[in-house]
Motif scaffolding. Structure first.
Motif, short mmCIF file in Angstrom:
data_model
loop_
_atom_site.label_atom_id
_atom_site.label_comp_id
_atom_site.label_asym_id
_atom_site.label_seq_id
_atom_site.Cartn_x
_atom_site.Cartn_y
_atom_site.Cartn_z
N ARG A 1 -7.41 -5.35 4.05
CA ARG A 1 -7.81 -4.34 3.06
C ARG A 1 -9.20 -3.80 3.34
O ARG A 1 -9.42 -2.59 3.29
N LYS B 1 0.83 -1.21 0.00
CA LYS B 1 0.00 0.00 0.00
C LYS B 1 0.86 1.26 0.00
O LYS B 1 0.63 2.18 -0.75
N ARG C 1 -2.26 -4.85 7.19
CA ARG C 1 -3.65 -4.53 7.59
C ARG C 1 -4.61 -5.18 6.61
O ARG C 1 -4.33 -5.25 5.41
N ASN D 1 -9.21 -2.40 7.44
CA ASN D 1 -8.03 -1.65 7.87
C ASN D 1 -7.53 -2.11 9.25
O ASN D 1 -6.73 -1.43 9.88
#
Length: 173
Positions: A127, A50, A125, A130
């Protein structure tokens, strides 16, 4: 002609010989890739990177960390990499510190050794929610490297840090 050992071979003796051989090879730089359990929930099978937070002036560092992290996970055949929109979980990499300095110079001022220092962590985390499912904690690496150039020392430090992060991901015993 039949060869005999001067001692009796028992399963315990054979196991000891195997362990000694593995230890010796490990010291020579050979690595045995662990297929151990990953310290993630079982439903997490796919990952995507990310973000990489990089407060350093080293613009090459995020790409190197991503490449090394992906390669290390892939080489251990634990998880698959997919697009962010398809991933079960997302990886966040935080670089707190990175530096390379000269450690040893010869009498002509040519660098013979570098000290590379990196402090980095990875967090994973989910998706969709979170929710954090794993945190490597900060890994602090400060090593001397005999390297042909400063960039080689930098890459070796990153490689070592990533290896420690992924090793900690396998500590799920």
């Amino acid at each position: 002609m039949r060869h005999t050992f001067p001692f009796r071979t028992t399963p315990a003796v054979l196991m000891l010989l195997v362990l000694l051989a593995v230890s010796a090879l490990g010291g020579c730089g050979y690595q045995f890739v662990s297929q151990g359990k990953v310290a993630l929930p079982e439903d997490i099978k796919t990952l995507a990177i990310k973000r990489v937070d990089n407060p350093s002036m080293e613009t090459w560092l995020p790409a190197e960390l991503i490449a090394r992290f992906r390669d290390e996970i892939t080489s251990r055949a634990q998880l698959r990499w997919v697009d962010k929109s398809d991933a079960d979980a997302l990886v966040y990499i935080d670089i707190e510190f990175f530096d390379v300095t000269t450690a040893v110079s010869d009498d002509k001022g040519q660098t013979e050794q570098y000290v590379a220092t990196i402090k980095v962590r990875a967090r994973i985390r989910r998706r969709l929610t979170n929710a954090e499912v794993w945190d490597s904690g900060y890994k602090y690496i400060s090593e001397r490297f005999l390297a042909s150039d400063q960039q080689s020392a930098r890459r070796k430090a990153v490689e070592l840090a990533v290896r420690q992060i992924v090793d900690s991901m396998q500590n799920a015993y």
